[in-house]
Design a protein around this motif. Structure first.
Motif, PDB file in Angstrom:
ATOM      1  N   ILE A   1       1.930  16.069  -7.998  1.00 10.22           N
ATOM      2  CA  ILE A   1       0.990  15.970  -6.772  1.00 10.22           C
ATOM      3  C   ILE A   1       0.361  14.616  -6.319  1.00 10.22           C
ATOM      4  O   ILE A   1      -0.231  14.359  -5.339  1.00 10.22           O
ATOM      5  CB  ILE A   1      -0.094  17.090  -6.760  1.00 10.22           C
ATOM      6  N   ASP A   2       0.664  13.789  -7.205  1.00  9.76           N
ATOM      7  CA  ASP A   2       0.347  12.046  -7.022  1.00  9.76           C
ATOM      8  C   ASP A   2       1.533  11.512  -6.356  1.00  9.76           C
ATOM      9  O   ASP A   2       2.498  11.388  -6.833  1.00  9.76           O
ATOM     10  CB  ASP A   2      -0.208  11.565  -8.175  1.00  9.76           C
ATOM     11  N   HIS A   3       1.345  10.924  -5.216  1.00  3.75           N
ATOM     12  CA  HIS A   3       2.677  10.428  -4.439  1.00  3.75           C
ATOM     13  C   HIS A   3       2.287   9.043  -3.746  1.00  3.75           C
ATOM     14  O   HIS A   3       0.975   8.558  -3.617  1.00  3.75           O
ATOM     15  CB  HIS A   3       2.873  11.207  -3.297  1.00  3.75           C
ATOM     16  N   PHE A   4       3.270   8.272  -3.738  1.00  4.52           N
ATOM     17  CA  PHE A   4       3.219   7.005  -3.137  1.00  4.52           C
ATOM     18  C   PHE A   4       4.216   6.778  -2.018  1.00  4.52           C
ATOM     19  O   PHE A   4       5.504   6.766  -2.487  1.00  4.52           O
ATOM     20  CB  PHE A   4       3.440   5.858  -4.056  1.00  4.52           C
ATOM     21  N   LEU A   5       3.956   7.027  -1.030  1.00  3.30           N
ATOM     22  CA  LEU A   5       4.976   7.141   0.199  1.00  3.30           C
ATOM     23  C   LEU A   5       4.864   5.713   1.300  1.00  3.30           C
ATOM     24  O   LEU A   5       3.984   5.337   1.392  1.00  3.30           O
ATOM     25  CB  LEU A   5       4.595   8.162   1.397  1.00  3.30           C
ATOM     26  N   ILE A   6       6.345   5.235   1.337  1.00  2.00           N
ATOM     27  CA  ILE A   6       6.446   4.265   2.386  1.00  2.00           C
ATOM     28  C   ILE A   6       7.260   4.668   3.566  1.00  2.00           C
ATOM     29  O   ILE A   6       8.078   5.426   3.387  1.00  2.00           O
ATOM     30  CB  ILE A   6       7.318   3.029   1.716  1.00  2.00           C
ATOM     31  N   LYS A   7       6.545   4.073   4.579  1.00  4.00           N
ATOM     32  CA  LYS A   7       7.408   4.538   5.997  1.00  4.00           C
ATOM     33  C   LYS A   7       8.772   3.920   6.000  1.00  4.00           C
ATOM     34  O   LYS A   7       8.803   2.761   5.656  1.00  4.00           O
ATOM     35  CB  LYS A   7       6.557   4.058   7.255  1.00  4.00           C
ATOM     36  N   ASN A   8       9.556   4.575   6.267  1.00  3.04           N
ATOM     37  CA  ASN A   8      10.944   4.023   6.003  1.00  3.04           C
ATOM     38  C   ASN A   8      11.314   2.856   6.851  1.00  3.04           C
ATOM     39  O   ASN A   8      12.333   1.957   6.591  1.00  3.04           O
ATOM     40  CB  ASN A   8      12.214   5.181   6.581  1.00  3.04           C
ATOM     41  N   THR A   9      10.555   2.708   8.201  1.00  2.00           N
ATOM     42  CA  THR A   9      10.874   1.575   8.922  1.00  2.00           C
ATOM     43  C   THR A   9      10.346   0.195   8.312  1.00  2.00           C
ATOM     44  O   THR A   9      10.457  -0.810   8.652  1.00  2.00           O
ATOM     45  CB  THR A   9      10.079   1.811  10.499  1.00  2.00           C
ATOM     46  N   VAL A  10       9.519   0.266   7.096  1.00  2.00           N
ATOM     47  CA  VAL A  10       8.690  -0.618   6.563  1.00  2.00           C
ATOM     48  C   VAL A  10       9.542  -0.938   5.215  1.00  2.00           C
ATOM     49  O   VAL A  10       9.595  -2.220   4.712  1.00  2.00           O
ATOM     50  CB  VAL A  10       7.168  -0.316   6.143  1.00  2.00           C
ATOM     51  N   LEU A  11      10.349  -0.032   4.650  1.00  2.00           N
ATOM     52  CA  LEU A  11      10.988  -0.380   3.552  1.00  2.00           C
ATOM     53  C   LEU A  11      11.927  -1.707   3.438  1.00  2.00           C
ATOM     54  O   LEU A  11      11.881  -2.256   2.492  1.00  2.00           O
ATOM     55  CB  LEU A  11      11.800   0.858   3.021  1.00  2.00           C
ATOM     56  N   PHE A  12      12.339  -1.970   4.658  1.00  2.00           N
ATOM     57  CA  PHE A  12      13.587  -3.094   4.649  1.00  2.00           C
ATOM     58  C   PHE A  12      12.609  -4.351   4.383  1.00  2.00           C
ATOM     59  O   PHE A  12      13.282  -5.347   4.350  1.00  2.00           O
ATOM     60  CB  PHE A  12      14.455  -3.028   5.814  1.00  2.00           C
ATOM     61  N   ARG A  13      11.345  -4.283   4.949  1.00  2.00           N
ATOM     62  CA  ARG A  13      10.615  -5.267   4.745  1.00  2.00           C
ATOM     63  C   ARG A  13      10.064  -5.507   3.454  1.00  2.00           C
ATOM     64  O   ARG A  13       9.220  -6.846   3.361  1.00  2.00           O
ATOM     65  CB  ARG A  13       9.560  -5.352   5.758  1.00  2.00           C
ATOM     66  N   LEU A  14      10.367  -4.769   2.258  1.00  2.00           N
ATOM     67  CA  LEU A  14       9.782  -4.952   1.165  1.00  2.00           C
ATOM     68  C   LEU A  14      10.662  -5.071   0.010  1.00  2.00           C
ATOM     69  O   LEU A  14      11.681  -4.579   0.126  1.00  2.00           O
ATOM     70  CB  LEU A  14       8.840  -3.711   0.972  1.00  2.00           C
ATOM     71  N   ASN A  15      10.177  -5.753  -0.910  1.00  2.00           N
ATOM     72  CA  ASN A  15      10.945  -5.790  -2.474  1.00  2.00           C
ATOM     73  C   ASN A  15      10.122  -5.020  -3.242  1.00  2.00           C
ATOM     74  O   ASN A  15       8.923  -5.512  -3.707  1.00  2.00           O
ATOM     75  CB  ASN A  15      11.194  -7.377  -2.719  1.00  2.00           C
ATOM     76  N   ILE A  16      10.564  -3.986  -3.654  1.00  2.00           N
ATOM     77  CA  ILE A  16       9.718  -2.951  -4.601  1.00  2.00           C
ATOM     78  C   ILE A  16      10.068  -3.512  -6.034  1.00  2.00           C
ATOM     79  O   ILE A  16      11.312  -3.280  -6.602  1.00  2.00           O
ATOM     80  CB  ILE A  16      10.210  -1.495  -4.455  1.00  2.00           C
ATOM     81  N   LYS A  17       9.201  -4.240  -6.530  1.00  2.00           N
ATOM     82  CA  LYS A  17       9.510  -4.937  -7.874  1.00  2.00           C
ATOM     83  C   LYS A  17       9.265  -4.125  -8.863  1.00  2.00           C
ATOM     84  O   LYS A  17      10.218  -4.171  -9.942  1.00  2.00           O
ATOM     85  CB  LYS A  17       8.628  -6.169  -7.929  1.00  2.00           C
ATOM     86  N   SER A  18       8.424  -3.092  -8.849  1.00  2.00           N
ATOM     87  CA  SER A  18       8.376  -2.106  -9.905  1.00  2.00           C
ATOM     88  C   SER A  18       7.491  -0.754  -9.593  1.00  2.00           C
ATOM     89  O   SER A  18       6.705  -1.107  -8.602  1.00  2.00           O
ATOM     90  CB  SER A  18       7.733  -2.756 -11.161  1.00  2.00           C
ATOM     91  N   VAL A  19       7.915   0.214 -10.084  1.00  2.00           N
ATOM     92  CA  VAL A  19       6.972   1.450  -9.863  1.00  2.00           C
ATOM     93  C   VAL A  19       6.886   1.890 -11.285  1.00  2.00           C
ATOM     94  O   VAL A  19       7.579   2.246 -12.182  1.00  2.00           O
ATOM     95  CB  VAL A  19       7.821   2.390  -9.030  1.00  2.00           C
ATOM     96  N   PHE A  20       5.545   2.062 -11.856  1.00  2.00           N
ATOM     97  CA  PHE A  20       5.177   2.531 -12.910  1.00  2.00           C
ATOM     98  C   PHE A  20       3.983   3.721 -13.359  1.00  2.00           C
ATOM     99  O   PHE A  20       2.702   3.378 -12.593  1.00  2.00           O
ATOM    100  CB  PHE A  20       4.773   1.061 -13.800  1.00  2.00           C
ATOM    101  N   ILE A  21       4.541   4.628 -13.693  1.00  3.17           N
ATOM    102  CA  ILE A  21       3.538   5.803 -13.794  1.00  3.17           C
ATOM    103  C   ILE A  21       2.942   5.715 -15.428  1.00  3.17           C
ATOM    104  O   ILE A  21       3.789   5.992 -16.331  1.00  3.17           O
ATOM    105  CB  ILE A  21       4.241   7.111 -13.833  1.00  3.17           C
ATOM    106  N   ASP A  22       1.724   5.204 -15.482  1.00  4.46           N
ATOM    107  CA  ASP A  22       1.412   4.971 -16.838  1.00  4.46           C
ATOM    108  C   ASP A  22       0.632   6.105 -17.303  1.00  4.46           C
ATOM    109  O   ASP A  22      -0.476   6.547 -17.549  1.00  4.46           O
ATOM    110  CB  ASP A  22       0.313   3.786 -16.717  1.00  4.46           C
ATOM    111  N   ASP A  23       1.593   6.817 -18.292  1.00  2.00           N
ATOM    112  CA  ASP A  23       1.351   8.031 -18.942  1.00  2.00           C
ATOM    113  C   ASP A  23       1.262   7.684 -20.516  1.00  2.00           C
ATOM    114  O   ASP A  23       1.443   8.712 -21.421  1.00  2.00           O
ATOM    115  CB  ASP A  23       2.418   9.057 -18.757  1.00  2.00           C
TER     116      ASP A  23
END
Length: 259
Positions: free
Chosen positions: A216-238
């Motif tokens: 239920i925890d989410h991180f949404l990025i608008k599709n029209t913004v994605l091309f302007r971003l470099n997603i360096k890392s996504v980490f769920i710290d469990d």
């Protein structure tokens, strides 16, 4: 920049305060708060770092809401002592969604609702916070993603938040050995949010630190913004060391602007 979302469960650890109708004792919660702050201090250091925290306690809860207590200021003072500033929403409630930024320097500003044109009904004003920098962030804690649908429907594409993150209390998942109409409705509402309004969920389907293990925890990025971003890392710290601090795990995303 590092952007974090984490439901901290009122500094009650994994205690189900909602079912028990009360918080844990003050000393226990203070220890939880100090552990959580110590964790965040290591992550929030640059001026564009920010953490969005859900279920930040604003009022005391012991069978009923204690409106006259110093609950909120007691917790925020702990953050201030560790060089972190808590940005609160405009409307108050038992729990609020807040942003935490570096005390000395931060590029993030709280909007008044008009800047992003994202205003919920009064009942939800304490469950979201809007921040404006190069991107418009909507940090939320909602009973259902369906609450977002009429909001986004009434906005033009350019006015919709660039990032929506937090505790949606819904998602495209099935609880093991459980299938019911309520969950199917929530799945449909979440899919509509993603597909109709053009967002990509980069959270990776992590589950909560709860017995049902719901996504239920989410991180949404608008599709029209994605091309302007470099997603360096996504980490769920469990990590097991965090399993006593909350019934949710933090999602830590590191982004870099391309241009």
């Amino acid at each position: 920049m590092k952007i974090i979302t984490w439901n901290i469960n009122r500094f009650d650890g994994v205690w189900d305060w909602y079912e028990k109708k009360k918080d844990k004792d003050t000393e226990y919660r203070r220890n939880m708060a100090e552990e959580i702050i110590g964790y965040l201090v290591k992550l929030i250091s640059n001026e564009d770092d920010v953490a969005v925290l859900q279920e930040f306690p604003y009022y005391e809860y012991n069978g009923s809401i204690q409106w006259g207590c110093d609950e909120y200021s007691n917790w925020t003072s702990l953050f201030e002592k560790n060089n972190l500033t808590v940005i609160e929403p405009y409307k108050k409630g038992l729990n609020v969604t807040v942003a935490v930024v570096p005390k000395q320097k931060s590029v993030w500003k709280k909007t008044d609702g008009d800047d992003c044109k994202t205003s919920f009904k009064d009942g939800y004003l304490n469950k979201y916070i809007e921040l404006l920098k190069d991107f418009r962030i909507l940090g939320i804690h909602l009973p259902s993603s369906s609450v977002l649908l009429p909001l986004l429907h009434g906005m033009g594409e350019a006015d919709r938040p660039d990032l929506i993150l937090g505790d949606f209390n819904s998602g495209d998942y099935v609880i093991k050995n459980r299938w019911d109409e309520e969950r199917e409705c929530e799945r449909q509402q979440y899919r509509k949010l993603i597909n109709v309004y053009g967002y990509t969920d980069i959270s990776g389907g992590g589950v909560t630190n709860h017995i049902t293990g719901s996504s239920i925890d989410h991180f949404l990025i608008k599709n029209t913004v994605l091309f302007r971003l470099n997603i360096k890392s996504v980490f769920i710290d469990d990590n097991k060391t965090l399993s006593t601090l909350s019934d949710h795990y933090p999602i830590i995303v590191e982004l870099e602007k391309k241009f």
